[in-house]
Design an enzyme around this catalytic site. Structure first.
Site, PDB file in Angstrom:
ATOM      1  N   CYS A   1     -20.758 -11.464  -9.018  1.00 32.01           N
ATOM      2  CA  CYS A   1     -22.053 -11.675  -8.360  1.00 32.01           C
ATOM      3  C   CYS A   1     -22.004 -12.965  -7.542  1.00 32.01           C
ATOM      4  O   CYS A   1     -21.643 -14.025  -8.062  1.00 32.01           O
ATOM      5  CB  CYS A   1     -23.149 -11.748  -9.424  1.00 32.01           C
ATOM      6  SG  CYS A   1     -24.744 -12.178  -8.718  1.00 32.01           S
TER       7      CYS A   1
ATOM      8  N   HIS B   1      -3.417 -10.191  -4.132  1.00 33.02           N
ATOM      9  CA  HIS B   1      -4.618  -9.984  -3.322  1.00 33.02           C
ATOM     10  C   HIS B   1      -5.817  -9.571  -4.178  1.00 33.02           C
ATOM     11  O   HIS B   1      -6.767  -8.964  -3.673  1.00 33.02           O
ATOM     12  CB  HIS B   1      -4.368  -8.936  -2.231  1.00 33.02           C
ATOM     13  CG  HIS B   1      -3.446  -9.434  -1.145  1.00 33.02           C
ATOM     14  ND1 HIS B   1      -2.885  -8.620  -0.197  1.00 33.02           N
ATOM     15  CD2 HIS B   1      -2.979 -10.677  -0.880  1.00 33.02           C
ATOM     16  CE1 HIS B   1      -2.114  -9.335   0.608  1.00 33.02           C
ATOM     17  NE2 HIS B   1      -2.147 -10.584   0.208  1.00 33.02           N
TER      18      HIS B   1
ATOM     19  N   SER C   1       4.546  -3.255   4.967  1.00 30.91           N
ATOM     20  CA  SER C   1       5.000  -3.527   6.335  1.00 30.91           C
ATOM     21  C   SER C   1       5.387  -4.994   6.495  1.00 30.91           C
ATOM     22  O   SER C   1       5.882  -5.393   7.531  1.00 30.91           O
ATOM     23  CB  SER C   1       3.886  -3.163   7.324  1.00 30.91           C
ATOM     24  OG  SER C   1       2.733  -3.935   7.039  1.00 30.91           O
TER      25      SER C   1
ATOM     26  N   ILE D   1      -4.601  -3.355  -4.803  1.00 31.84           N
ATOM     27  CA  ILE D   1      -5.792  -3.741  -5.551  1.00 31.84           C
ATOM     28  C   ILE D   1      -6.231  -2.595  -6.459  1.00 31.84           C
ATOM     29  O   ILE D   1      -7.337  -2.581  -6.966  1.00 31.84           O
ATOM     30  CB  ILE D   1      -6.928  -4.110  -4.555  1.00 31.84           C
ATOM     31  CG1 ILE D   1      -7.151  -2.963  -3.543  1.00 31.84           C
ATOM     32  CG2 ILE D   1      -6.570  -5.390  -3.807  1.00 31.84           C
ATOM     33  CD1 ILE D   1      -8.337  -3.186  -2.611  1.00 31.84           C
TER      34      ILE D   1
ATOM     35  N   CYS E   1     -30.740 -10.631 -12.177  1.00 36.99           N
ATOM     36  CA  CYS E   1     -30.237 -11.268 -10.961  1.00 36.99           C
ATOM     37  C   CYS E   1     -30.056 -10.208  -9.873  1.00 36.99           C
ATOM     38  O   CYS E   1     -29.534  -9.137 -10.121  1.00 36.99           O
ATOM     39  CB  CYS E   1     -28.905 -11.953 -11.260  1.00 36.99           C
ATOM     40  SG  CYS E   1     -28.122 -12.574  -9.781  1.00 36.99           S
TER      41      CYS E   1
ATOM     42  N   CYS F   1     -24.997 -15.487  -9.234  1.00 33.29           N
ATOM     43  CA  CYS F   1     -24.904 -16.124 -10.558  1.00 33.29           C
ATOM     44  C   CYS F   1     -23.465 -16.207 -11.067  1.00 33.29           C
ATOM     45  O   CYS F   1     -23.209 -16.822 -12.101  1.00 33.29           O
ATOM     46  CB  CYS F   1     -25.768 -15.396 -11.578  1.00 33.29           C
ATOM     47  SG  CYS F   1     -25.077 -13.802 -12.083  1.00 33.29           S
TER      48      CYS F   1
ATOM     49  N   ALA G   1       0.808  -1.215   0.000  1.00 33.69           N
ATOM     50  CA  ALA G   1       0.000   0.000   0.000  1.00 33.69           C
ATOM     51  C   ALA G   1       0.848   1.275   0.000  1.00 33.69           C
ATOM     52  O   ALA G   1       0.422   2.314  -0.514  1.00 33.69           O
ATOM     53  CB  ALA G   1      -0.936  -0.018   1.199  1.00 33.69           C
TER      54      ALA G   1
ATOM     55  N   ASN H   1      11.078   1.439   2.306  1.00 36.04           N
ATOM     56  CA  ASN H   1       9.872   1.540   3.138  1.00 36.04           C
ATOM     57  C   ASN H   1      10.105   2.600   4.213  1.00 36.04           C
ATOM     58  O   ASN H   1      11.129   2.574   4.887  1.00 36.04           O
ATOM     59  CB  ASN H   1       9.562   0.182   3.791  1.00 36.04           C
ATOM     60  CG  ASN H   1       8.110   0.073   4.195  1.00 36.04           C
ATOM     61  OD1 ASN H   1       7.229   0.092   3.332  1.00 36.04           O
ATOM     62  ND2 ASN H   1       7.842  -0.014   5.477  1.00 36.04           N
TER      63      ASN H   1
ATOM     64  N   PHE I   1      -2.677   0.893   5.073  1.00 35.59           N
ATOM     65  CA  PHE I   1      -3.388   0.313   6.211  1.00 35.59           C
ATOM     66  C   PHE I   1      -2.810   0.781   7.547  1.00 35.59           C
ATOM     67  O   PHE I   1      -3.526   1.202   8.432  1.00 35.59           O
ATOM     68  CB  PHE I   1      -3.274  -1.224   6.168  1.00 35.59           C
ATOM     69  CG  PHE I   1      -4.385  -1.907   5.414  1.00 35.59           C
ATOM     70  CD1 PHE I   1      -5.513  -1.227   5.006  1.00 35.59           C
ATOM     71  CD2 PHE I   1      -4.298  -3.268   5.126  1.00 35.59           C
ATOM     72  CE1 PHE I   1      -6.542  -1.863   4.316  1.00 35.59           C
ATOM     73  CE2 PHE I   1      -5.319  -3.921   4.436  1.00 35.59           C
ATOM     74  CZ  PHE I   1      -6.438  -3.214   4.032  1.00 35.59           C
TER      75      PHE I   1
HETATM   76  P1  CNA Z   1       0.625  -1.543   5.270  1.00 33.65           P
HETATM   77  O1  CNA Z   1       0.683  -2.575   6.324  1.00 33.65           O
HETATM   78  O2  CNA Z   1      -0.271  -0.375   5.460  1.00 33.65           O
HETATM   79  O3  CNA Z   1       2.118  -1.054   5.031  1.00 33.65           O
HETATM   80  C1  CNA Z   1       2.440   0.015   4.190  1.00 33.65           C
HETATM   81  C2  CNA Z   1       3.896   0.379   4.449  1.00 33.65           C
HETATM   82  O4  CNA Z   1       4.291   1.348   3.484  1.00 33.65           O
HETATM   83  C3  CNA Z   1       4.138   0.982   5.834  1.00 33.65           C
HETATM   84  O5  CNA Z   1       5.171   0.276   6.483  1.00 33.65           O
HETATM   85  C4  CNA Z   1       4.556   2.438   5.546  1.00 33.65           C
HETATM   86  O6  CNA Z   1       5.570   2.890   6.415  1.00 33.65           O
HETATM   87  C5  CNA Z   1       5.067   2.351   4.127  1.00 33.65           C
HETATM   88  N1  CNA Z   1       4.865   3.558   3.319  1.00 33.65           N
HETATM   89  C6  CNA Z   1       3.744   4.332   3.228  1.00 33.65           C
HETATM   90  N2  CNA Z   1       3.914   5.287   2.304  1.00 33.65           N
HETATM   91  C7  CNA Z   1       5.184   5.143   1.826  1.00 33.65           C
HETATM   92  C8  CNA Z   1       5.937   5.837   0.844  1.00 33.65           C
HETATM   93  N3  CNA Z   1       5.450   6.877   0.165  1.00 33.65           N
HETATM   94  N4  CNA Z   1       7.225   5.432   0.618  1.00 33.65           N
HETATM   95  C9  CNA Z   1       7.749   4.381   1.312  1.00 33.65           C
HETATM   96  N5  CNA Z   1       7.061   3.682   2.233  1.00 33.65           N
HETATM   97  C10 CNA Z   1       5.784   4.053   2.472  1.00 33.65           C
HETATM   98  O7  CNA Z   1       0.202  -2.198   3.854  1.00 33.65           O
HETATM   99  P2  CNA Z   1       0.704  -3.546   3.199  1.00 33.65           P
HETATM  100  O8  CNA Z   1       0.651  -3.345   1.734  1.00 33.65           O
HETATM  101  O9  CNA Z   1       1.954  -4.043   3.787  1.00 33.65           O
HETATM  102  O10 CNA Z   1      -0.469  -4.551   3.612  1.00 33.65           O
HETATM  103  C11 CNA Z   1      -1.056  -5.388   2.709  1.00 33.65           C
HETATM  104  C12 CNA Z   1      -2.516  -5.034   2.431  1.00 33.65           C
HETATM  105  C13 CNA Z   1      -2.770  -3.580   2.234  1.00 33.65           C
HETATM  106  C14 CNA Z   1      -2.964  -5.631   1.124  1.00 33.65           C
HETATM  107  O11 CNA Z   1      -3.852  -6.648   1.355  1.00 33.65           O
HETATM  108  C15 CNA Z   1      -3.627  -4.518   0.300  1.00 33.65           C
HETATM  109  O12 CNA Z   1      -4.757  -4.933  -0.390  1.00 33.65           O
HETATM  110  C16 CNA Z   1      -3.950  -3.477   1.284  1.00 33.65           C
HETATM  111  N6  CNA Z   1      -4.117  -2.104   0.787  1.00 33.65           N
HETATM  112  C17 CNA Z   1      -3.971  -1.782  -0.523  1.00 33.65           C
HETATM  113  C18 CNA Z   1      -4.110  -0.488  -0.945  1.00 33.65           C
HETATM  114  C19 CNA Z   1      -3.957  -0.160  -2.419  1.00 33.65           C
HETATM  115  O13 CNA Z   1      -4.289  -0.982  -3.273  1.00 33.65           O
HETATM  116  N7  CNA Z   1      -3.450   1.037  -2.747  1.00 33.65           N
HETATM  117  C20 CNA Z   1      -4.413   0.531  -0.029  1.00 33.65           C
HETATM  118  C21 CNA Z   1      -4.565   0.175   1.326  1.00 33.65           C
HETATM  119  C22 CNA Z   1      -4.412  -1.140   1.721  1.00 33.65           C
END
Ligand code: CNA
Length: 249
Positions: free
Chosen positions: A131, A123, A201, A107, A162, A134, A27, A224, A38
């Site tokens: 749906c 994911h 994360s 996503i 449906c 159906c 994310a 990160n 998240f």
């Molecule tokens: P998370 O647990 O929220 O981790 C995100 C990480 O990214 C954190 O450790 C932040 O410190 C780091 N972070 C945030 N912004 C930046 C940036 N600009 N540069 C560098 N690092 C940054 O989310 P994860 O992806 O680890 O968790 C998995 C989930 C989140 C999945 O199942 C996704 O579907 C779900 N998700 C997706 C979205 C999306 O599609 N954009 C949005 C929110 C959640």
């Protein structure tokens, strides 16, 4: 940690030398496009809802709650544009002819929109919905207005008889991952000579296992903002924003 410009030079060299690159994105990849993550202090779990909202049993018993809570997130994702980070990964693939596989937990389809071709959505995707009655699958655009308004989506809204509840094609907690997609990602991580972890994360399994599949001798780069459980294994570590780092690369 070394100065940022020194680490960026090292990253450039790793990218230049690499033939097969596997990336795990999360994310944090899309926060610079205006989509909240998240677990950050401004993330969805702090500002909007708890993890239970993404539990499949909760969705099945109260789908109307899911759509109500998710409306602002859907709107943010639908209006988002690929950022410097997404674009840089696409450019590395297209202009520098690198074999890149992006296993994304996201996503939002922003990697594909930036031009990346080998994107494995481990994911699922919010770009389509199926749906529950159906089994018909429709693009989100059939429900754009209702998604933004937080309405419970039913199949008949798209002009069909449906009346089944539409479920977004994302993987909820309690659901299995798409097998073929995940296996393709696993193979890419096992054969890569450079593995990159970007904006995650590493709290959600089994996706978080992917970087651990890398073979001996392959390099690990983590970008990160905050610490991850794999930081101590990284050959190169950035706690800066993804855009800030990749824009230079
Ligand atoms: P998370 O647990 O929220 O981790 C995100 C990480 O990214 C954190 O450790 C932040 O410190 C780091 N972070 C945030 N912004 C930046 C940036 N600009 N540069 C560098 N690092 C940054 O989310 P994860 O992806 O680890 O968790 C998995 C989930 C989140 C999945 O199942 C996704 O579907 C779900 N998700 C997706 C979205 C999306 O599609 N954009 C949005 C929110 C959640």
């Amino acid at each position: 940690m070394e100065e940022l410009n020194q680490r960026i030079e090292k990253l450039k060299k790793l990218l230049k030398d690499a033939t097969h690159i596997a990336c795990l994105t999360g994310a944090g990849m899309s926060t610079e496009s205006g989509v909240p993550d998240f677990r950050s202090s401004t993330g969805i779990y702090k500002t909007l809802c708890s993890e239970e909202v993404f539990d499949i049993d909760n969705f099945n018993s109260h789908p109307e709650e899911f759509y109500k809570i998710m409306a602002p997130i859907y709107a943010a994702m639908l209006d988002a544009e690929p950022n410097e980070g997404h674009k840089a990964l696409a450019r590395i693939e297209q202009e520098y002819k690198k074999d890149i596989c992006i296993a994304t937990q996201n996503i939002d389809a922003l990697h594909q929109r930036a031009g990346s071709r080998n994107v494995q959505e481990v994911h699922g995707s919010m770009m389509s919905l199926t749906c529950k009655t159906c089994g018909a699958t429709l693009p989100y655009s059939a429900f754009d207005k209702q998604l933004r308004a937080g309405e419970l989506l039913r199949h008949n809204m798209a002009g069909n008889q449906c009346h089944g509840v539409m479920k977004p094609d994302i993987v909820f907690y309690g659901e299995g991952l798409p097998m073929e997609v995940f296996q393709t990602a696993e193979n890419a991580f096992m054969s890569a000579d450079l593995v990159m972890v970007l904006g995650t994360s590493l709290a959600v399994y089994p996706a978080a296992e992917l970087p651990r599949l890398r073979k001996n001798g392959s390099k690990l780069v983590i970008i990160n903002r905050t610490e991850t459980p794999l930081d101590y294994e990284a050959d190169l570590l950035f706690h800066e924003n993804i855009g800030e780092v990749l824009r230079e690369v």
